[in-house]
Design an enzyme around this catalytic site. Structure first.
Site, mmCIF file in Angstrom:
data_model
loop_
_atom_site.group_PDB
_atom_site.id
_atom_site.type_symbol
_atom_site.label_atom_id
_atom_site.label_comp_id
_atom_site.label_asym_id
_atom_site.label_seq_id
_atom_site.Cartn_x
_atom_site.Cartn_y
_atom_site.Cartn_z
ATOM 1 N N GLU A 184 0.822 -1.209 0.000
ATOM 2 C CA GLU A 184 0.000 0.000 0.000
ATOM 3 C C GLU A 184 0.859 1.264 0.000
ATOM 4 O O GLU A 184 1.486 1.597 1.009
ATOM 5 C CB GLU A 184 -0.924 0.029 1.215
ATOM 6 C CG GLU A 184 -1.857 1.227 1.193
ATOM 7 C CD GLU A 184 -2.853 1.242 2.327
ATOM 8 O OE1 GLU A 184 -3.810 2.021 2.247
ATOM 9 O OE2 GLU A 184 -2.681 0.473 3.298
ATOM 10 N N GLU A 279 -12.024 2.134 3.791
ATOM 11 C CA GLU A 279 -10.938 2.517 4.684
ATOM 12 C C GLU A 279 -11.037 4.012 5.010
ATOM 13 O O GLU A 279 -10.231 4.830 4.563
ATOM 14 C CB GLU A 279 -9.595 2.187 4.013
ATOM 15 C CG GLU A 279 -8.370 2.535 4.816
ATOM 16 C CD GLU A 279 -8.096 1.624 5.980
ATOM 17 O OE1 GLU A 279 -8.952 0.777 6.309
ATOM 18 O OE2 GLU A 279 -7.020 1.744 6.571
#
Length: 303
Positions: A184, A279
């Site tokens: 990420e 998220e």
């Protein structure tokens, strides 16, 4: 037929029609409330706790009732083995998927993989082995990895090579179990080594494993680079997981500047069948905030 009788019969028919339409509308509202979405959005614990309570398995059940079919849980490895198993059993019973959790003790500012130090790599690999066991309990297929900060006393090419070599060893642990570590790129601080989509794409190509792919978080990449759809398209072969949050604020879609309806339409047309992790935080708390959250996803999923 007398005009008065015609009017009466017409009024009765109209009344019946209105009642039927009202019933159908009410029924449709109920269907919509619990209908699945076009994409597989994944909430996390706390998003529906005002209604479902603090127990995660109860909240998962409520998420399912609302139409969600996956969840995320970054802190899953920190839960007891008993709770992990309970979550896994609940997901299996409901036919839901587990999204990402974060590999424990992975690269961070204290033990960045860019440094190439054996001690740091050993910590990372230990987290990978622990993650395999965690994943088995919940049937997880993805685990988030962040390589950590820059090691600024080393040339960038050397740092990149160090990260690639560490990730190759991590992939060797995950690959036999069908688990993918998803890298990420983040926007939280300029000290982070991994920040851009094309940079992550290059690293995944260098690792060369189905167990090393990209976690594309649109919130972070809107801050870092923008041009979301084009960059996803260029790097698509290495993207295995999507996360979202609107910018500014990192809250639900419709609260910021990202046109998520277009982004989600593109993902659907691209054939993406993976998870879209929610998220982000919420613009309002409590039951009202929960309703706004679901309404926002119904809106951007309506393409």
């Amino acid at each position: 037929m007398k005009r008065s009788d015609f009017i009466k019969s017409g009024a009765a028919l109209l009344s019946s029609s209105v009642l039927l339409n009202n019933d159908l509308m009410a029924e449709n509202k109920e269907v919509t409330k619990g209908a699945t979405f076009k994409l597989d959005y994944a909430p996390h614990q706390g998003m529906f706790s005002a209604t479902a309570g603090k127990k995660f398995v109860d909240e998962i059940q409520y998420m399912h009732d609302l139409g969600f079919r996956s969840i995320e849980d970054n802190g899953l490895p920190e839960r007891s083995i008993e709770e992990q198993k309970s979550i896994g059993e609940t997901l299996a019973r409901l036919g839901m998927r587990m999204g990402v959790f974060v590999v424990p003790k992975g690269g961070n500012g204290a033990n960045t993989l860019a440094a190439g130090k054996k001690d740091f790599v050993d910590i990372f690999l230990k987290g990978c082995r622990e993650s395999v066991e965690t994943a088995k309990r919940v049937n997880a297929k993805w685990a988030t990895v962040v390589p950590g900060d820059y090691q600024r006393n080393l040339p960038i090419g050397v740092q990149t090579a160090n990260v690639v070599e560490a990730l190759k060893r991590g992939a060797e642990i995950f690959e036999p179990h069908g688990i993918t570590m998803v890298l990420e790129p983040l926007s939280d601080t300029p000290d982070l080594f991994l920040r851009y989509t094309d940079q992550t794409y290059e690293i995944c190509k260098a690792v060369g494993s189905p167990s090393c792919k990209i976690l594309y978080d649109a919130y972070h990449q809107q801050k870092n680079e923008g041009n979301l759809i084009n960059l996803m398209d260029l790097c698509w072969s290495e993207i295995a997981y999507i996360q979202v949050g609107d910018n500014p604020g990192r809250r639900e879609p419709t609260t910021g500047e990202i046109n998520y309806k277009n982004v989600f339409k593109w993902l659907k047309e691209k054939g993406y069948s993976g998870i879209v992790g929610m998220e982000h935080g919420m613009s309002k708390s409590g039951v009202e905030g929960e309703k706004l959250l679901v309404a926002a996803y119904r809106e951007v999923d309506n393409f």
